[in-house]
Motif scaffolding. Structure first.
Motif, PDB file in Angstrom:
ATOM      1  N   VAL A 748       1.778   3.879  -2.365  1.00 54.15           N
ATOM      2  CA  VAL A 748       0.336   3.792  -2.563  1.00 54.15           C
ATOM      3  C   VAL A 748      -0.210   2.497  -1.962  1.00 54.15           C
ATOM      4  N   LEU A 749       0.474   1.386  -2.227  1.00 50.49           N
ATOM      5  CA  LEU A 749       0.009   0.092  -1.714  1.00 50.49           C
ATOM      6  C   LEU A 749       0.041   0.055  -0.189  1.00 50.49           C
ATOM      7  N   LYS A 750       1.079   0.629   0.376  1.00 51.11           N
ATOM      8  CA  LYS A 750       1.154   0.671   1.838  1.00 51.11           C
ATOM      9  C   LYS A 750      -0.002   1.477   2.408  1.00 51.11           C
ATOM     10  N   GLU A 751      -0.316   2.593   1.795  1.00 56.72           N
ATOM     11  CA  GLU A 751      -1.423   3.431   2.252  1.00 56.72           C
ATOM     12  C   GLU A 751      -2.757   2.696   2.126  1.00 56.72           C
ATOM     13  N   LEU A 752      -2.919   1.884   1.078  1.00 56.91           N
ATOM     14  CA  LEU A 752      -4.180   1.166   0.859  1.00 56.91           C
ATOM     15  C   LEU A 752      -4.354  -0.012   1.808  1.00 56.91           C
ATOM     16  N   GLY A 753      -3.258  -0.448   2.454  1.00 60.84           N
ATOM     17  CA  GLY A 753      -3.372  -1.534   3.423  1.00 60.84           C
ATOM     18  C   GLY A 753      -2.643  -2.798   3.067  1.00 60.84           C
ATOM     19  N   CYS A 754      -1.745  -2.745   2.058  1.00 61.36           N
ATOM     20  CA  CYS A 754      -0.979  -3.937   1.706  1.00 61.36           C
ATOM     21  C   CYS A 754      -0.023  -4.297   2.840  1.00 61.36           C
TER      22      CYS A 754
END
Length: 796
Positions: A748-754
């Motif tokens: 999820v974090l990777k998808e959000l741009g982390c």
């Protein structure tokens, strides 16, 4: 010095504009603009000639009749006699008589000039270097007036100015137009020709007609006469702003008309126009900072119109030509500044709008829309700032059997339960506002003035511990427990007061008490507290402290970007002591600087060992708020890192930035200037100010785990995180999320741009030996399964 630099930086646009105006004013472009505008003015307001001069033209017909050039001088003698008989005034010839002709011709011309002595003007041409001159031969020069026929062309080869006269070897020569207009002897002033006077309307008579007495005597009587060539084949032509080829005789006539009609145009000093342009530029730049773009453009349009119209009106009524190129440049520069400032204001407005939105989202619970812990702390600070002498009773309420109640009313109504309970508590007069601090925890405070007693506050809390509310049409009886701490004027630490109230609430759960107040019960082993207060330095000397390293994993490339150094204390009596406990005490006792310097030295040694083993990587070291605010310590740390050629990053908690932002920013520049990267740690755990975040020269933003703990279940949390990532990226910072323990949260974090994650999913904190072994074992790792740590090594 810094204030002067700041002032210069604020005025940089004005200073650059003034320098550009100076360069423009002394360039050919400025002159070209002024010449073009001046020509337009003259074309827009034409004037009739004075009818006091007539030009006798040596035209093509006269050339054809004579059949040769130069003509016999008897022809000129006859013309002079005929003009004299017709009552002509002063007669000027723009014909070269510097060389002798035949004896009879020269005698005839000399006689005609003598017969009109004092009324004949013959030409003299001063060579360009003024080293010699072509004047009428001696006998003629003795009986005639001699005037210069020189003209001075501008840079573009056009005749724009005319001189009243010249000095040559201490001899004054009036210009041909000047002598006809009666200029004073010795006057050599130059002026701008007024081409609004229509020289093509000056009366003309062909030389051939005067020779044969076929002319209207009224065009001669009482007038000045100017004789000169107009035939193209004779080549006496000059270029003017209105014509590429004008006979020279008409140029002298233009000079005469400008003088006789008092239209010898002059211009204000260039320095005055430059100063006026600078004043317009500075005023325009100042207005551009405050006015809306539309208002500014209307103002600039008005100024441009005035700049063009006023000089035109002045030139119509006065012999004054006002150059306007500098003013137009200043207005154009101010317009550009207005556009720049408008876009800058728009960009700031967008940032502030987004910051406002993020601040609201950060200060409100994503599910209940109630103000959260961050808002609670901000409110406590605001109340203390407004009334520093007041004591605040900080209260946390926990809902008993919340899990059971939530199961009874359903998850959809659980938020409504929290909101309704908060409203009911507010209605009872317990606190000015209520905050949602956790799933089943509410918070508020009571402001106790000098007349209030603690017992009164406790009585209000006790009376609020039992409430009945209605949820989905069903009455529910709610029992509460409370934790209390006091925030007095000496403490001034709302965060600590809230922590104590929360610990008191936890203690009330553990001991099944309804109310627990901080200070009434001991929560910590006093021997441990004593050890924390007195044995930090001794522990360093005994070698009880060591560093462990936790990897930081890039979500895009799948490699380890570096590690964070974490301090551990293994006490011989109390065993492992949490950093949260001894770091806080070290800050209070002043031993934090010693710990910081030891951590830096140890990390430098460990990084050198990693490099020797072929596993060099950046190391991030935490610096406390107190250490950051000590600029001398910051310089010492920066020097240590620089001398060791170490690749370090300094992690700073957001609390350090917020406590004394200006000093924190100054200290951060010490590291930045030394080439050491900066990271803001635990972002989201305190009272982050986005305004200071813009000014802080950080390379990295580390989010506190509390910001991501509900990311899998809350779309609002995801929105907050995405906005935070976008804001950090816009400020050229990468984002690190801590405490990641499962692959679902990672995805999820990777998808959000982390950008980077850190946590048990990547790897637990490990000793230096474990880190080296781990790096060897995972030089080329396969794609990790869901339950495996996501570790890889860059460049190996």
């Amino acid at each position: 010095m810094s204030s002067a630099y700041d002032l210069l930086w604020k005025l940089r646009g004005c200073l650059l504009g003034c320098l550009a105006l100076l360069a423009f004013s002394f360039s050919g472009t400025s002159l070209s603009v002024d010449n073009y505008v001046s020509a337009l003015r003259m074309q827009a307001a034409t004037r009739a000639p004075s009818d006091t001069i007539t030009i006798v033209t040596i035209d093509a017909e006269s050339i054809a009749q004579a059949g040769e050039w130069p003509w016999p001088r008897e022809r000129f003698a006859t013309v002079l006699d005929n003009l004299n008989v017709a009552g002509a005034g002063l007669i000027a010839l723009d014909v070269d008589f510097s060389a002798r002709s035949n004896a009879s011709g020269d005698a005839a011309l000399l006689q005609a000039v003598e017969d009109n002595a004092g009324w004949i003007v013959l030409p003299a041409f001063l060579q360009q270097d003024f080293r010699q001159t072509n004047t009428p031969f001696a006998e003629l020069a003795d009986v005639a007036e001699v005037a210069s026929v020189n003209v001075e062309l501008s840079r573009d080869g056009r005749l724009r100015t005319y001189r009243r006269g010249y000095f040559y070897k201490d001899t004054y020569y009036p210009s041909l137009g000047g002598v006809l207009a009666g200029v004073a002897v010795g006057d050599t002033r130059s002026f701008t020709l007024d081409y609004s006077i229509a020289s093509d309307q000056i009366d003309t008579i062909s030389f051939e007609d005067v020779l044969n007495n076929r002319f209207d005597a009224s065009l001669v009587a009482g007038r000045s006469i100017l004789i000169g060539a107009t035939a193209l084949e004779l080549g006496d032509l000059v270029s003017t702003p209105h014509s590429p080829a004008t006979p020279g005789v008409f140029a002298h006539a233009q000079g005469y008309e400008s003088l006789i009609q008092n239209r010898a145009l002059t211009s204000p000093p260039a320095s005055l126009m430059i100063l006026l342009g600078m004043a317009v530029l500075l005023a325009g730049n100042a207005a551009a900072r405050f006015l809306k773009l539309r208002t500014l453009f209307v103002l600039q349009l008005l100024l441009t119109s005035l700049t063009l119209v006023v000089p035109f009106i002045v030139q119509v009524f006065l012999p004054l030509s006002i150059p306007s190129s500098g003013l137009l440049f200043a207005i154009a520069w101010a317009s550009g500044a207005g556009i720049w400032n408008a876009f800058a204001r728009h960009r700031r407005a967008l940032i502030e709008q987004e910051a406002s939105y993020l601040t609201y989202m950060a200060e409100h619970d994503s599910e209940t829309r109630m103000p959260n812990r961050r808002a609670f702390l901000s409110t406590l600070d605001a109340v203390q700032s407004r009334n520093p002498s007041s004591t605040l009773m900080v209260i946390t309420f926990g809902i008993k059997r919340f899990g059971e109640l939530r199961g009874a009313v359903g998850y959809a109504n659980a938020n409504s339960l929290i909101q309704t309970l908060a409203e009911r508590l507010y209605e009872t007069g317990l606190g000015p506002a209520h905050f949602h601090l956790g799933a089943s925890v509410l918070g508020t405070f009571l402001e106790m003035d000098s007349g209030s007693r603690r017992e009164d506050g406790l009585a209000k809390v006790r009376s609020a511990l039992s409430q009945t509310i209605v949820i989905a049409g069903q009455p529910l009886h709610i029992d509460l427990r409370a934790g209390i701490s006091l925030l007095d004027p000496d403490t001034k630490d709302g965060d600590e007061a809230l922590k104590r109230a929360s610990l008191s609430l936890d203690h009330s759960r553990q001991t099944r008490q309804d109310i627990v107040q901080w200070g009434d019960t001991e929560f910590e082993d006093p021997q441990l507290r004593l050890a924390l207060l007195t044995e930090v330095t001794a522990g360093l000397d005994r070698g009880e402290f060591h560093l462990v390293y936790q990897p930081k994993f890039c979500t895009r490339t799948g490699v380890v970007l570096g590690v964070e150094a974490l301090m551990r204390w293994n006490h011989p009596a109390f065993g492992f002591i949490s950093p949260d406990r001894f770091i806080t005490v070290a800050e209070d006792t002043g031993t934090i600087d010693t710990l910081t310097l030891w951590a830096i030295e140890q990390a430098i040694r460990d990084q050198a060992n990693l490099r020797r083993m072929g596993h060099g990587m950046p190391i991030a070291v935490n610096m406390s708020a107190r250490s950051l605010l000590d600029t001398s310590l910051c310089r010492q740390v920066a020097d240590m890192i620089t001398r060791a050629n170490a690749e370090f990053a300094i992690e700073i908690t957001e609390t350090a930035v917020m406590e004394q932002p200006e000093l924190a920013i100054r200290s951060s520049h010490i590291f930045r200037d030394a080439g050491i990267k900066l990271s803001i740690d635990d972002y989201g755990a305190g009272q982050s100010s986005i305004a200071y975040l813009k000014r802080f020269p950080a390379n990295e933003l580390k989010l506190d785990r509390t910001m991501i703990e509900d990311v899998l279940d809350s779309e609002r949390d995801q929105m907050i995180l995405r906005s935070t990532f976008d804001l950090a990226h816009a400020l050229d910072m990468r984002v690190v999320c801590e405490g990641i323990e499962d692959i679902e949260t990672f995805d999820v974090l990777k998808e959000l741009g982390c950008d980077v994650i850190q946590g048990y999913l990547v790897g637990r904190p490990m000793t230096l030996a474990e880190l080296i072994e781990h790096s060897r074992a995972r030089s080329h790792p396969p794609a990790p399964p869901a339950a495996a740590p996501l570790l890889a090594r860059a460049g190996t």
